[in-house]
Design a protein around this motif. Structure first.
Motif, PDB file in Angstrom:
ATOM      1  N   PHE A  65       0.831  -1.206   0.000  1.00 28.38           N
ATOM      2  CA  PHE A  65       0.000   0.000   0.000  1.00 28.38           C
ATOM      3  C   PHE A  65       0.867   1.257   0.000  1.00 28.38           C
ATOM      4  N   LEU A  66       1.865   1.277   0.874  1.00 29.30           N
ATOM      5  CA  LEU A  66       2.760   2.427   0.942  1.00 29.30           C
ATOM      6  C   LEU A  66       3.560   2.585  -0.350  1.00 29.30           C
ATOM      7  N   ILE A  92      -4.805  17.163  -0.516  1.00 24.23           N
ATOM      8  CA  ILE A  92      -5.074  18.592  -0.349  1.00 24.23           C
ATOM      9  C   ILE A  92      -5.336  18.940   1.117  1.00 24.23           C
ATOM     10  N   GLU A  93      -5.410  17.919   1.976  1.00 23.70           N
ATOM     11  CA  GLU A  93      -5.629  18.165   3.404  1.00 23.70           C
ATOM     12  C   GLU A  93      -4.303  18.384   4.113  1.00 23.70           C
ATOM     13  N   GLU A  94      -4.338  19.081   5.209  1.00 24.98           N
ATOM     14  CA  GLU A  94      -3.157  19.321   6.033  1.00 24.98           C
ATOM     15  C   GLU A  94      -2.773  18.034   6.748  1.00 24.98           C
ATOM     16  N   VAL A  95      -1.507  17.593   6.611  1.00 23.34           N
ATOM     17  CA  VAL A  95      -1.067  16.345   7.225  1.00 23.34           C
ATOM     18  C   VAL A  95      -0.072  16.565   8.362  1.00 23.34           C
ATOM     19  N   LYS A 103      -2.458   9.457   9.205  1.00 21.09           N
ATOM     20  CA  LYS A 103      -2.052   9.647   7.816  1.00 21.09           C
ATOM     21  C   LYS A 103      -2.458   8.440   6.968  1.00 21.09           C
ATOM     22  N   GLY A 104      -2.309   7.240   7.542  1.00 20.36           N
ATOM     23  CA  GLY A 104      -2.691   6.030   6.822  1.00 20.36           C
ATOM     24  C   GLY A 104      -4.180   5.999   6.536  1.00 20.36           C
ATOM     25  N   THR A 113      -5.758   7.405  -3.901  1.00 16.90           N
ATOM     26  CA  THR A 113      -5.086   6.151  -3.571  1.00 16.90           C
ATOM     27  C   THR A 113      -5.548   5.042  -4.502  1.00 16.90           C
ATOM     28  N   TRP A 114      -6.844   4.929  -4.676  1.00 14.85           N
ATOM     29  CA  TRP A 114      -7.410   3.845  -5.474  1.00 14.85           C
ATOM     30  C   TRP A 114      -7.374   4.174  -6.963  1.00 14.85           C
TER      31      TRP A 114
END
Length: 219
Positions: A65-66, A92-95, A103-104, A113-114
Motif C-alpha cells: 500500500f505504501l 489537499i488536506e493538512e497532514v 495519515k494512513g 489512492t485507489w
C-alpha cells in the motif's frame, strides 16, 4: 514559407518541437515501468492476501500500500516533467501534526489512492501498446529514410534505381511526420489519464503540450 496557422505548418513543425521528443521518451519508458509495476502489485497483493489468514500478510499489504502510493506520486511527477501537464496534488488536506495511523487512514479514504492503483495497473497494457506503436513507427520511418544509403551499399532488394530509393526517402519524411503526430496523440492520452487518476481533483484542466497536434486540420 507557410502561414503559422496553416495545417501544413503544424504538420511539419511537430518535428522541431522539444515536447515531441519528450513525449516519445515517455512512451518508450512506459512499457518497462508498467511491467515492473504490474509484477510488483500482482505479486505483493496476491502474497499479502494469501498470507493474511496467518496475519503475516498484513505487514506485506501495508508495505505494498505504501509502495503503490509512492509509485503513483512518482508517476505524477513523471507526467508533469515529460508530458507538460498540470496535475493537482494527491493530498489537499493538512497532514502536519498527524500521527502515522491518521495519515494512513487519510490515504485509505483518499480517492487518489485507489485511482492511483488503477493508473498503475492500466499502465501495463498501455505500455505494451505504446512500445509496439512507437517501435514500429520509428523502425518504419528509419528504414524508409535510409533507403538511399542502403541502396548505395547494396543492402536493399527490390530497388533497381537510385530514383526509387529517393522516392522512398521522400515517403519516409512524410511517414516520419505522421509517426510523430501518432506518438503525440498517445502521449496526449497518457497525460489525460494521469490528470484524471493521479490528482486530488479531476476538475483541473490539463496543459496540453503544444506539439500534440494529432489532428492537424482542426486547430
Amino acid at each position: 514559407m507557410f502561414d503559422n496557422n496553416s495545417s501544413i505548418h503544424r504538420f511539419i513543425n511537430v518535428a522541431f518541437k522539444r515536447q515531441t521528443y519528450l513525449n516519445t521518451l515517455y512512451l518508450l519508458f512506459t512499457f518497462p515501468l508498467g511491467t515492473a509495476y504490474f509484477v510488483f502489485l500482482v505479486t505483493g497483493l496476491s502474497l499479502g492476501f494469501t498470507l493474511s489468514i496467518v496475519w503475516l500478510g498484513i505487514p506485506i499489504l501495508i508495505l505494498v500500500f505504501l509502495a503503490w502510493w509512492e509509485i503513483a506520486s512518482f508517476e505524477r511527477q513523471l507526467a508533469i516533467w515529460f508530458l507538460d501537464v498540470e496535475i493537482s496534488p494527491m493530498i489537499i488536506e493538512e497532514v502536519h501534526g498527524k500521527s502515522i495511523l491518521e495519515k494512513g487512514i487519510m490515504r485509505l479514504k483518499n480517492p487518489v489512492t485507489w485511482k492511483g492503483l488503477l493508473f498503475l495497473i492500466i499502465k501495463f497494457p498501455f505500455g505494451i501498446l505504446s512500445l509496439v506503436v512507437t517501435v514500429v513507427l520509428i523502425s518504419l520511418s528509419l528504414s524508409l529514410l535510409f533507403a538511399p544509403l542502403a541502396y548505395l551499399l547494396g543492402n536493399v532488394s527490390g530497388i533497381d534505381a537510385m530514383w526509387e530509393a529517393i522516392a522512398i526517402f521522400a515517403l519516409g519524411i512524410i511517414v516520419s511526420f505522421l509517426s510523430m503526430h501518432v506518438m503525440n496523440f498517445l502521449a496526449y492520452l497518457a497525460g489525460k489519464l494521469a490528470v484524471l487518476l493521479l490528482g486530488s481533483s479531476a476538475e483541473i484542466s490539463s496543459k496540453i503540450p503544444n506539439t500534440v497536434e494529432w489532428d492537424v486540420t482542426n486547430h
